[in-house]
Design a protein around this motif. Structure first.
Motif, PDB file in Angstrom:
ATOM      1  N   UNK A  21      19.870  -7.686  -2.941  1.00 19.21           N
ATOM      2  CA  UNK A  21      19.154  -7.918  -4.202  1.00 19.21           C
ATOM      3  C   UNK A  21      17.748  -8.439  -3.928  1.00 19.21           C
ATOM      4  N   UNK A  22      17.655  -9.487  -3.127  1.00 19.11           N
ATOM      5  CA  UNK A  22      16.346 -10.086  -2.872  1.00 19.11           C
ATOM      6  C   UNK A  22      15.480  -9.139  -2.035  1.00 19.11           C
ATOM      7  N   UNK A  23      16.101  -8.353  -1.149  1.00 18.52           N
ATOM      8  CA  UNK A  23      15.348  -7.383  -0.341  1.00 18.52           C
ATOM      9  C   UNK A  23      14.772  -6.286  -1.221  1.00 18.52           C
ATOM     10  N   UNK A  24      15.565  -5.805  -2.185  1.00 16.04           N
ATOM     11  CA  UNK A  24      15.082  -4.770  -3.088  1.00 16.04           C
ATOM     12  C   UNK A  24      13.916  -5.243  -3.934  1.00 16.04           C
ATOM     13  N   UNK A  25      14.025  -6.457  -4.480  1.00 18.98           N
ATOM     14  CA  UNK A  25      12.947  -6.977  -5.315  1.00 18.98           C
ATOM     15  C   UNK A  25      11.701  -7.245  -4.475  1.00 18.98           C
ATOM     16  N   UNK A  26      11.875  -7.745  -3.274  1.00 20.87           N
ATOM     17  CA  UNK A  26      10.737  -8.004  -2.388  1.00 20.87           C
ATOM     18  C   UNK A  26       9.976  -6.714  -2.086  1.00 20.87           C
ATOM     19  N   UNK A  27      10.706  -5.658  -1.775  1.00 19.96           N
ATOM     20  CA  UNK A  27      10.054  -4.381  -1.484  1.00 19.96           C
ATOM     21  C   UNK A  27       9.408  -3.781  -2.725  1.00 19.96           C
ATOM     22  N   UNK A  28      10.029  -3.998  -3.894  1.00 17.94           N
ATOM     23  CA  UNK A  28       9.415  -3.528  -5.134  1.00 17.94           C
ATOM     24  C   UNK A  28       8.075  -4.208  -5.368  1.00 17.94           C
ATOM     25  N   UNK A  29       8.027  -5.515  -5.099  1.00 15.05           N
ATOM     26  CA  UNK A  29       6.783  -6.255  -5.272  1.00 15.05           C
ATOM     27  C   UNK A  29       5.716  -5.792  -4.277  1.00 15.05           C
ATOM     28  N   UNK A  30       6.136  -5.445  -3.057  1.00 14.23           N
ATOM     29  CA  UNK A  30       5.179  -4.956  -2.066  1.00 14.23           C
ATOM     30  C   UNK A  30       4.581  -3.609  -2.457  1.00 14.23           C
ATOM     31  N   UNK A  31       5.261  -2.896  -3.359  1.00 14.65           N
ATOM     32  CA  UNK A  31       4.773  -1.586  -3.790  1.00 14.65           C
ATOM     33  C   UNK A  31       3.851  -1.675  -4.997  1.00 14.65           C
ATOM     34  N   UNK A  32       3.618  -2.885  -5.517  1.00 18.58           N
ATOM     35  CA  UNK A  32       2.876  -3.032  -6.763  1.00 18.58           C
ATOM     36  C   UNK A  32       1.450  -3.510  -6.601  1.00 18.58           C
ATOM     37  N   UNK A  33       0.864  -3.846  -7.754  1.00 15.58           N
ATOM     38  CA  UNK A  33      -0.538  -4.272  -7.807  1.00 15.58           C
ATOM     39  C   UNK A  33      -0.741  -5.599  -7.103  1.00 15.58           C
ATOM     40  N   UNK A  34       0.180  -6.546  -7.314  1.00 21.36           N
ATOM     41  CA  UNK A  34      -0.003  -7.903  -6.783  1.00 21.36           C
ATOM     42  C   UNK A  34      -0.139  -7.904  -5.264  1.00 21.36           C
ATOM     43  N   UNK A  35       0.533  -6.974  -4.592  1.00 22.29           N
ATOM     44  CA  UNK A  35       0.474  -6.935  -3.131  1.00 22.29           C
ATOM     45  C   UNK A  35      -0.706  -6.109  -2.626  1.00 22.29           C
ATOM     46  N   UNK A  36      -1.478  -5.545  -3.542  1.00 24.23           N
ATOM     47  CA  UNK A  36      -2.625  -4.741  -3.146  1.00 24.23           C
ATOM     48  C   UNK A  36      -2.288  -3.305  -2.803  1.00 24.23           C
ATOM     49  N   UNK A  37      -1.023  -2.913  -3.012  1.00 25.70           N
ATOM     50  CA  UNK A  37      -0.632  -1.539  -2.703  1.00 25.70           C
ATOM     51  C   UNK A  37      -1.208  -0.555  -3.706  1.00 25.70           C
ATOM     52  N   UNK A  38      -1.483  -1.049  -4.937  1.00 20.01           N
ATOM     53  CA  UNK A  38      -2.040  -0.213  -5.995  1.00 20.01           C
ATOM     54  C   UNK A  38      -3.431  -0.717  -6.333  1.00 20.01           C
TER      55      UNK A  38
END
Length: 218
Positions: A21-38
């Motif tokens: 669960x926590x791994x999935x959410x962490x990777x989702x966040x890495x794919x978003x704006x906050x992590x600079x991926x977008x």
């Protein structure tokens, strides 16, 4: 053939699902704006790819939580059916429950970033950590305090967590907004109702924890 190992295996699996669960959410966040991926200047096809990947990771996290919740039902049912209760299972089962809920709450706090989630999540996780320690003490081991409030607390926790994770997994931000970019009222009301359930669960967590502490002093 002896199948008495299955309940304990399901309980151990629930601990693994908490990690997923926590791994999935962490990777989702890495794919978003906050992590600079977008970024704003990103080509539309790359933006779509990141959006899809983020949603898939959220779906992965939700599936992990639902699978863990299912093992919670199955291990108890099979332990009774197979007459396979064990000291190890009795010890690990509540810890696995708390790991699963704690992982989901930490993930939601990471995503939603609001004190409306931080406070009840901290109350529930803090109470669960304290209760896990208390049950290892001689006074805690001697207490048998079944309570309907604890069942209600679990029900509210599950409903709130699943309800808050569902939009992340199946309703991207652009789908949850109208033509003007505003969030429809039904989404707003639903979100506050789910957060309210989480606060109720936090209150019941503190109440049941206090009742257990009082029982250890008798």
């Amino acid at each position: 053939m002896d199948f008495k190992w299955i309940p304990n295996a399901l309980t151990i699996a629930r601990c693994a699902f908490a990690g997923l669960v926590i791994w999935g959410i962490w990777n989702a966040e890495l794919s978003g704006v906050a992590a600079g991926a977008v970024t704003p200047d990103m080509p539309p096809e790359d933006l779509l790819r990141h959006t899809v990947m983020q949603q898939l990771w959220y779906q992965f996290a939700l599936l992990g939580f639902l699978s863990g919740a299912l093992t919670d039902f199955l291990d108890g049912y099979l332990a009774r059916k197979l007459k396979a209760q064990s000291r190890f299972g009795v010890w690990l089962d509540p810890i696995a429950d708390k790991l699963l809920v704690g992982a989901a709450l930490l993930g939601l706090a990471m995503v939603l970033k609001t004190w409306l989630i931080y406070l009840p999540a901290a109350a529930i996780i803090g109470r669960d950590v304290f209760m896990t320690w208390l049950r290892t003490t001689p006074a805690g081991k001697a207490v048998v305090d079944p309570s309907n409030l604890a069942k209600w607390k679990t029900g509210f926790e599950m409903a709130a967590i699943i309800g808050l994770m569902l939009p992340l997994a199946f309703a991207p931000a652009d789908m949850a907004a109208d033509a003007s970019g505003a969030t429809p009222l039904v989404f707003v009301i639903g979100s506050y109702m789910l957060v309210g359930l989480l606060w109720v669960a936090a209150a019941l967590s503190l109440i049941t924890g206090w009742r257990y502490i009082r029982a250890t002093r008798r």
